[in-house]
Every structure is written in structure tokens, then in C-alpha cells.
Design an enzyme around this catalytic site. Sequence first.
Site, PDB file in Angstrom:
ATOM      1  N   ARG A 210       0.890  -3.449   6.797  1.00 36.58           N
ATOM      2  CA  ARG A 210       1.742  -2.661   7.689  1.00 36.58           C
ATOM      3  C   ARG A 210       2.577  -3.505   8.641  1.00 36.58           C
ATOM      4  O   ARG A 210       3.660  -3.073   9.051  1.00 36.58           O
ATOM      5  CB  ARG A 210       0.874  -1.650   8.451  1.00 36.58           C
ATOM      6  CG  ARG A 210       0.430  -0.495   7.566  1.00 36.58           C
ATOM      7  CD  ARG A 210      -0.708   0.282   8.177  1.00 36.58           C
ATOM      8  NE  ARG A 210      -1.963  -0.468   8.152  1.00 36.58           N
ATOM      9  CZ  ARG A 210      -3.106  -0.026   8.659  1.00 36.58           C
ATOM     10  NH1 ARG A 210      -3.144   1.158   9.237  1.00 36.58           N
ATOM     11  NH2 ARG A 210      -4.211  -0.757   8.578  1.00 36.58           N
TER      12      ARG A 210
ATOM     13  N   ASP B 242       0.836  -1.207   0.000  1.00 31.86           N
ATOM     14  CA  ASP B 242       0.000   0.000   0.000  1.00 31.86           C
ATOM     15  C   ASP B 242       0.865   1.249   0.000  1.00 31.86           C
ATOM     16  O   ASP B 242       0.860   2.031   0.954  1.00 31.86           O
ATOM     17  CB  ASP B 242      -0.956  -0.034   1.198  1.00 31.86           C
ATOM     18  CG  ASP B 242      -1.928  -1.203   1.103  1.00 31.86           C
ATOM     19  OD1 ASP B 242      -2.153  -1.706  -0.019  1.00 31.86           O
ATOM     20  OD2 ASP B 242      -2.471  -1.623   2.141  1.00 31.86           O
TER      21      ASP B 242
ATOM     22  N   LYS C 156      -0.158  -7.676  -3.299  1.00 35.56           N
ATOM     23  CA  LYS C 156      -1.474  -7.076  -3.473  1.00 35.56           C
ATOM     24  C   LYS C 156      -1.282  -5.579  -3.667  1.00 35.56           C
ATOM     25  O   LYS C 156      -0.513  -4.950  -2.939  1.00 35.56           O
ATOM     26  CB  LYS C 156      -2.331  -7.341  -2.232  1.00 35.56           C
ATOM     27  CG  LYS C 156      -3.773  -6.866  -2.383  1.00 35.56           C
ATOM     28  CD  LYS C 156      -4.610  -7.255  -1.194  1.00 35.56           C
ATOM     29  CE  LYS C 156      -4.513  -6.285  -0.048  1.00 35.56           C
ATOM     30  NZ  LYS C 156      -4.956  -4.911  -0.331  1.00 35.56           N
TER      31      LYS C 156
ATOM     32  N   LYS D 145     -11.804  -4.487  -5.698  1.00 37.30           N
ATOM     33  CA  LYS D 145     -13.164  -4.669  -5.143  1.00 37.30           C
ATOM     34  C   LYS D 145     -14.224  -4.036  -6.042  1.00 37.30           C
ATOM     35  O   LYS D 145     -14.976  -3.134  -5.628  1.00 37.30           O
ATOM     36  CB  LYS D 145     -13.262  -4.093  -3.732  1.00 37.30           C
ATOM     37  CG  LYS D 145     -12.279  -4.690  -2.747  1.00 37.30           C
ATOM     38  CD  LYS D 145     -12.543  -4.174  -1.339  1.00 37.30           C
ATOM     39  CE  LYS D 145     -11.474  -4.541  -0.352  1.00 37.30           C
ATOM     40  NZ  LYS D 145     -10.226  -3.727  -0.506  1.00 37.30           N
ATOM     41  N   PHE D 146     -14.308  -4.537  -7.270  1.00 34.64           N
ATOM     42  CA  PHE D 146     -15.294  -4.006  -8.210  1.00 34.64           C
ATOM     43  C   PHE D 146     -16.702  -4.220  -7.657  1.00 34.64           C
ATOM     44  O   PHE D 146     -16.997  -5.265  -7.062  1.00 34.64           O
ATOM     45  CB  PHE D 146     -15.171  -4.722  -9.556  1.00 34.64           C
ATOM     46  CG  PHE D 146     -13.911  -4.406 -10.309  1.00 34.64           C
ATOM     47  CD1 PHE D 146     -13.775  -3.205 -10.992  1.00 34.64           C
ATOM     48  CD2 PHE D 146     -12.851  -5.307 -10.338  1.00 34.64           C
ATOM     49  CE1 PHE D 146     -12.603  -2.913 -11.694  1.00 34.64           C
ATOM     50  CE2 PHE D 146     -11.685  -5.023 -11.038  1.00 34.64           C
ATOM     51  CZ  PHE D 146     -11.565  -3.822 -11.713  1.00 34.64           C
TER      52      PHE D 146
ATOM     53  N   ASP E 269      -6.389  -5.346  -5.682  1.00 34.93           N
ATOM     54  CA  ASP E 269      -7.499  -5.361  -4.712  1.00 34.93           C
ATOM     55  C   ASP E 269      -8.516  -4.273  -5.057  1.00 34.93           C
ATOM     56  O   ASP E 269      -8.772  -3.367  -4.272  1.00 34.93           O
ATOM     57  CB  ASP E 269      -6.883  -5.135  -3.312  1.00 34.93           C
ATOM     58  CG  ASP E 269      -7.872  -5.308  -2.187  1.00 34.93           C
ATOM     59  OD1 ASP E 269      -9.020  -5.716  -2.432  1.00 34.93           O
ATOM     60  OD2 ASP E 269      -7.478  -5.023  -1.029  1.00 34.93           O
TER      61      ASP E 269
ATOM     62  N   GLY F 282     -22.471  -4.384 -14.873  1.00 36.19           N
ATOM     63  CA  GLY F 282     -21.521  -5.050 -15.757  1.00 36.19           C
ATOM     64  C   GLY F 282     -20.838  -4.108 -16.725  1.00 36.19           C
ATOM     65  O   GLY F 282     -19.615  -4.175 -16.926  1.00 36.19           O
ATOM     66  N   ASN F 283     -21.606  -3.200 -17.311  1.00 37.95           N
ATOM     67  CA  ASN F 283     -21.051  -2.311 -18.328  1.00 37.95           C
ATOM     68  C   ASN F 283     -19.967  -1.387 -17.755  1.00 37.95           C
ATOM     69  O   ASN F 283     -18.921  -1.187 -18.379  1.00 37.95           O
ATOM     70  CB  ASN F 283     -22.187  -1.480 -18.939  1.00 37.95           C
ATOM     71  CG  ASN F 283     -21.753  -0.764 -20.184  1.00 37.95           C
ATOM     72  OD1 ASN F 283     -21.317  -1.393 -21.156  1.00 37.95           O
ATOM     73  ND2 ASN F 283     -21.842   0.556 -20.157  1.00 37.95           N
ATOM     74  N   THR F 284     -20.220  -0.880 -16.572  1.00 39.61           N
ATOM     75  CA  THR F 284     -19.224  -0.008 -15.926  1.00 39.61           C
ATOM     76  C   THR F 284     -18.004  -0.823 -15.507  1.00 39.61           C
ATOM     77  O   THR F 284     -16.859  -0.380 -15.648  1.00 39.61           O
ATOM     78  CB  THR F 284     -19.852   0.709 -14.710  1.00 39.61           C
ATOM     79  OG1 THR F 284     -20.945   1.486 -15.190  1.00 39.61           O
ATOM     80  CG2 THR F 284     -18.856   1.597 -13.990  1.00 39.61           C
TER      81      THR F 284
END
Length: 241
Positions: A211, A23, A45, A78-79, A76, A83-85
Site C-alpha cells: 500500500r 494486492d 508479489k 504460504k503453503f 505469496d 505434502g499430498n495436499t
Amino acid sequence: MKIKEKIYNTIIEKESNICVSLDYTSFEDIISVIEILKDKIIMVKTHCDIIENYNDSMRKKMVKLCKENNIFIFEDRKFADIGNTFIAQFTGGIYKIREWCDITNFHTLVGEGIINEFKSCKKESQGGLLVAEMSNKGNFLDSSYRDKTVEMAQKHKDSIIGFISQRKICDGFLHLTPGIRLRESGDDKDQQYTTPGEAISKGVDILIVGRGIITSENMLEECEKYRVEAWENYKKLNNIL
Ligand code: 5BU
């Protein structure tokens, strides 16, 4: 070989269950930490949308480094949209996530339309994870949400390879667990931590550590502590000699 089997094999070969959560806001940091930890981890990730100097050439450098060292890349993202977007977010914009990730993930509250679109536009080698449980305080992902998420994964085994969860919730899928730290039970916000040994004892395969490793003075040494505690417990639980 399918990605899920490749990941299991890599866990065994590298004797590691560790995914490090990189991160960072700078690509240089991401790359230099992969260089340090490459032999101890099986996955990295990313949150590509927090990188301030995101660019294709450094992204290619990261992908090359990961490929050379048997490290999978999990974006990561997290959609959670129609569907289209989703297609536009996965394939386009600045990040063009489809170009480079091995794995990405989905919130399931939006239903399975998004998974159908993932199937239609993903590269053959790519796999998806469903967020079934979260580590933060006060989240709404209760047991009925989790059970519906498991049903969705079972229906889409060709593209969904596992879950983000706090325990094993369904045979035949990979389980990845965030919220892992050796010495603290939380941060000063909403994160809640369990130890590597505790998480592995609940049947999961991969521990996502951010972390706990990346703020440490000696990342390699600290990562090794997480790796050993996880791997020793994983070996016992799964009868690996
Ligand atoms: P940490 O520094 O180990 O607390 O970072 C955890 C990472 O895992 C961070 O990138 C989160 O966005 C991510 N995460 C999480 O902490 N908990 C969850 O339930 C999910 C993701 Br899903």
C-alpha cells in the site's frame, strides 16, 4: 544460472531492492501497475486467490511482461499442509501456481515434508522461501521457531533460496522483508511497518512494499522514493561501488 544468483544480479543491474506487492482484485490493475513500475522494481508479489477475474490469458500476459523486464514473480501462497495436499494446491486448481511463479513460500510449522514435495514437483528454475518471521502484531513466530526454520533451509539449500524475515538471519540466503512503509507505523489492523532504510540496515535484500506504493497518487514517484532509500543503504552496507 540458479534463481538466487539471478535475483542478486538483477538487484545490482536494476539498482533496486523493491518487490511491489500487487494486492489487487483485478488482473487489469496488476498489469497496468507493472507497466508503470517496471524499471524500478525487480519483483512482483501476488496473492492469486484474491484476483476476481483470474484467467490464463491475463496470467500469460503478466508473465510475459515480467520476463521482458527482468521482474521475478513471487506468489505469496504460504503453503502449510501435508505434502499430498500441497502438490494438489501447487500444481492444480484454478491457479496452477507451478505453471507461472518463479518463487513461492512455505510456513514451516508443518515440518519438512512439504519441502520434499516441493523439490519433487517444482520446475528446475523455481525457488522457495520459508516464512521465518512475520510483520504483524501478536504473531507466534518466536526465536526458537525462527532458528528451526533456519535449520530447515540449510538442509534444503537446493530448493530453498531464502526467508521472509524482518532481518538477516542466515548467511547465504536471500532475505525478503514485508511491512515496509515510509510514513506510517501501522495500518488500522495488525500490520506493523518499518522504513526502507531501517529494514535494509538489518541486512535484508528485498523490501516488499504494498500500500505504501499502490495507494499513492503517483506510484512511479513514490516507488522511486522507496527504491532510492533502499538502494543507497544497500550499496553502503554491501560495499557496492
Ligand atoms: P502492505 O500493503 O505493504 O502492508 O502489504 C504487505 C504484503 O505483504 C501483503 O500482501 C501481506 O500479505 C504480505 N505479508 C506481510 O505483510 N507480512 C508478513 O509477515 C508476510 C506477508 Br509473511
